[in-house]
Design a protein around this motif. Sequence first.
Motif, PDB file in Angstrom:
ATOM      1  N   LEU A   1       3.621  -0.639   0.334  1.00 32.07           N
ATOM      2  CA  LEU A   1       4.803   0.051  -0.204  1.00 32.07           C
ATOM      3  C   LEU A   1       4.364   1.267  -1.018  1.00 32.07           C
ATOM      4  N   ARG A   2       4.719   2.426  -0.544  1.00 35.15           N
ATOM      5  CA  ARG A   2       4.367   3.663  -1.237  1.00 35.15           C
ATOM      6  C   ARG A   2       5.574   4.575  -1.460  1.00 35.15           C
TER       7      ARG A   2
ATOM      8  N   LEU B   1       8.086   5.226  -6.642  1.00 38.66           N
ATOM      9  CA  LEU B   1       8.005   5.420  -5.197  1.00 38.66           C
ATOM     10  C   LEU B   1       8.121   6.899  -4.841  1.00 38.66           C
ATOM     11  N   GLU B   2       7.354   7.292  -3.833  1.00 40.33           N
ATOM     12  CA  GLU B   2       7.357   8.681  -3.407  1.00 40.33           C
ATOM     13  C   GLU B   2       8.668   9.033  -2.708  1.00 40.33           C
ATOM     14  N   GLU B   3       9.118  10.274  -2.935  1.00 40.84           N
ATOM     15  CA  GLU B   3      10.319  10.807  -2.272  1.00 40.84           C
ATOM     16  C   GLU B   3       9.975  12.173  -1.698  1.00 40.84           C
ATOM     17  N   PRO B   4      10.808  12.692  -0.797  1.00 44.55           N
ATOM     18  CA  PRO B   4      10.566  14.047  -0.305  1.00 44.55           C
ATOM     19  C   PRO B   4      10.532  15.048  -1.458  1.00 44.55           C
ATOM     20  N   ALA B   5       9.797  16.132  -1.282  1.00 45.08           N
ATOM     21  CA  ALA B   5       9.701  17.154  -2.319  1.00 45.08           C
ATOM     22  C   ALA B   5      11.088  17.676  -2.682  1.00 45.08           C
TER      23      ALA B   5
ATOM     24  N   PRO C   1       7.745  -2.903 -10.095  1.00 40.46           N
ATOM     25  CA  PRO C   1       6.607  -3.339 -10.915  1.00 40.46           C
ATOM     26  C   PRO C   1       5.309  -3.192 -10.120  1.00 40.46           C
ATOM     27  N   ALA C   2       4.226  -2.852 -10.806  1.00 38.84           N
ATOM     28  CA  ALA C   2       2.942  -2.637 -10.128  1.00 38.84           C
ATOM     29  C   ALA C   2       2.471  -3.882  -9.389  1.00 38.84           C
ATOM     30  N   TYR C   3       2.825  -5.078  -9.893  1.00 36.76           N
ATOM     31  CA  TYR C   3       2.345  -6.304  -9.241  1.00 36.76           C
ATOM     32  C   TYR C   3       2.929  -6.495  -7.842  1.00 36.76           C
ATOM     33  N   VAL C   4       4.049  -5.853  -7.543  1.00 33.66           N
ATOM     34  CA  VAL C   4       4.615  -5.936  -6.190  1.00 33.66           C
ATOM     35  C   VAL C   4       3.628  -5.355  -5.173  1.00 33.66           C
ATOM     36  N   ILE C   5       2.936  -4.297  -5.556  1.00 35.83           N
ATOM     37  CA  ILE C   5       2.006  -3.604  -4.661  1.00 35.83           C
ATOM     38  C   ILE C   5       0.568  -4.092  -4.843  1.00 35.83           C
ATOM     39  N   LYS C   6       0.149  -4.283  -6.088  1.00 37.94           N
ATOM     40  CA  LYS C   6      -1.254  -4.575  -6.398  1.00 37.94           C
ATOM     41  C   LYS C   6      -1.526  -6.038  -6.721  1.00 37.94           C
ATOM     42  N   GLY C   7      -0.460  -6.806  -6.992  1.00 37.64           N
ATOM     43  CA  GLY C   7      -0.668  -8.152  -7.496  1.00 37.64           C
ATOM     44  C   GLY C   7      -1.033  -8.126  -8.969  1.00 37.64           C
ATOM     45  N   ASP C   8      -1.184  -9.306  -9.562  1.00 35.98           N
ATOM     46  CA  ASP C   8      -1.554  -9.414 -10.965  1.00 35.98           C
ATOM     47  C   ASP C   8      -2.386 -10.677 -11.150  1.00 35.98           C
ATOM     48  N   PRO C   9      -3.731 -10.552 -11.080  1.00 33.67           N
ATOM     49  CA  PRO C   9      -4.596 -11.735 -11.193  1.00 33.67           C
ATOM     50  C   PRO C   9      -4.359 -12.537 -12.468  1.00 33.67           C
ATOM     51  N   ALA C  10      -4.071 -11.842 -13.574  1.00 35.47           N
ATOM     52  CA  ALA C  10      -3.867 -12.544 -14.841  1.00 35.47           C
ATOM     53  C   ALA C  10      -2.675 -13.495 -14.772  1.00 35.47           C
ATOM     54  N   ARG C  11      -1.695 -13.145 -13.962  1.00 35.31           N
ATOM     55  CA  ARG C  11      -0.507 -13.999 -13.817  1.00 35.31           C
ATOM     56  C   ARG C  11      -0.537 -14.775 -12.500  1.00 35.31           C
ATOM     57  N   LYS C  12      -1.662 -14.643 -11.785  1.00 35.77           N
ATOM     58  CA  LYS C  12      -1.833 -15.315 -10.494  1.00 35.77           C
ATOM     59  C   LYS C  12      -0.750 -14.904  -9.499  1.00 35.77           C
ATOM     60  N   LEU C  13      -0.466 -13.592  -9.488  1.00 33.71           N
ATOM     61  CA  LEU C  13       0.520 -13.043  -8.562  1.00 33.71           C
ATOM     62  C   LEU C  13      -0.199 -12.266  -7.468  1.00 33.71           C
ATOM     63  N   ALA C  14       0.014 -12.656  -6.225  1.00 37.97           N
ATOM     64  CA  ALA C  14      -0.582 -11.951  -5.090  1.00 37.97           C
ATOM     65  C   ALA C  14       0.252 -10.719  -4.756  1.00 37.97           C
TER      66      ALA C  14
ATOM     67  N   LEU D   1      10.758   1.313   2.170  1.00 39.04           N
ATOM     68  CA  LEU D   1      11.729   0.285   1.767  1.00 39.04           C
ATOM     69  C   LEU D   1      12.506  -0.264   2.965  1.00 39.04           C
ATOM     70  N   LYS D   2      12.535   0.483   4.056  1.00 36.88           N
ATOM     71  CA  LYS D   2      13.250   0.000   5.244  1.00 36.88           C
ATOM     72  C   LYS D   2      12.627  -1.290   5.771  1.00 36.88           C
ATOM     73  N   ARG D   3      11.335  -1.475   5.546  1.00 32.70           N
ATOM     74  CA  ARG D   3      10.640  -2.669   6.035  1.00 32.70           C
ATOM     75  C   ARG D   3      10.696  -3.837   5.044  1.00 32.70           C
TER      76      ARG D   3
END
Length: 338
Positions: A139-140, A233-237, A120-133, A145-147
């Motif tokens: 994460l790109r 999420l990005e993967e190798p070409a 979900p986009a809120y994992v990376i960007k947050g969601d102010p409307a839902r008060k999610l940091a 994902l290893k981290r």
Amino acid sequence: MKKTPTLLAGLLLALGLASADSAAAAEQPAPIHFGAITWESGALTTEILRLIVEHGYDLPTDTLPGSTVSMEVALARNDLQVIAEEWAGRSPAWVKAEQAGAVFALGDTVKNAEEGWWVPAYVIKGDPARKLAPLAPDLRSVDDLKRHAKLFDDPEAPGKGRFLNSPSGWTSEIVNTQKLKAYGLDALYNNFRTGSGAALDAEIAAQIKRGKPVLFYYWSPTPLMGRYDLVRLEEPAFDNAAWATLTDPANPNPKGSRSLPAKLSIGVSKAFRDANPELVAVFEQVDLPIGLLNKTLAHMAETRQAPRQAAQAFLREHPEVWQAWLPAERAAKVKAGL
């Protein structure tokens, strides 16, 4: 004695009727067997095609169940005649059958279809409307994902993250399992398989509703894509040699790669292709706009509409889409049948 001629006449009449019924049954064509696809876009496309065949060409149809691979094997044997949404070239079973000339992929039914790993986009960007940091602003890619295994914590496998894979029996489940190994994530993430596509949807939706982090495989066209803000999420070409290692479950050293570029087609058996040139010509013209398709699928899911009903509504409401696929007189028959 007077009853004998009457009985004889009755017997002859009955025999005549039975003979006529047998002849009529013999003239009735066998139904065209479609694969009973379980995911929404495939189920909807199946019913759209069935309605066109039944109303436009007066041919009976039915559906037969099976996993993705078992349906491809059945198609090669002509036990099935049509798979309405075939991600052609994905599985060894399809590739082998296609090379042998036993199956054919008709048309390019949904442009810009895709598949991959999503959060979900809120994992990376947050969601102010839902008060999610933001939980993982860095994460790109799949390598990141290893981290973040702890972020996607699996309650059933303490110390590991949870990756929501496809249900067992789907070609993509094999690919995703191999990708976990290729990306060095198999020791960090539990390879969680839901029992069905519906169960996968329910698990993703439940986590998003709660604002929780969730990592999952998914694809488009689907209702989910039209309902939520997601990040792929990005993967190798894409690499063809690497792809071969991902589709082979026995390969011990799979190599990472994006999935084979999606081309959705209608899979048919050789026998069907040879016997039904008119339908082949129609199937080659099928083109479902992905935006409209995602919207239709979302409505189908939200209203719990059966695929058959959704297909009837789609054909009634969007003649501008499907009438171009058929000769005018056949399109008129479909319209009348609805």
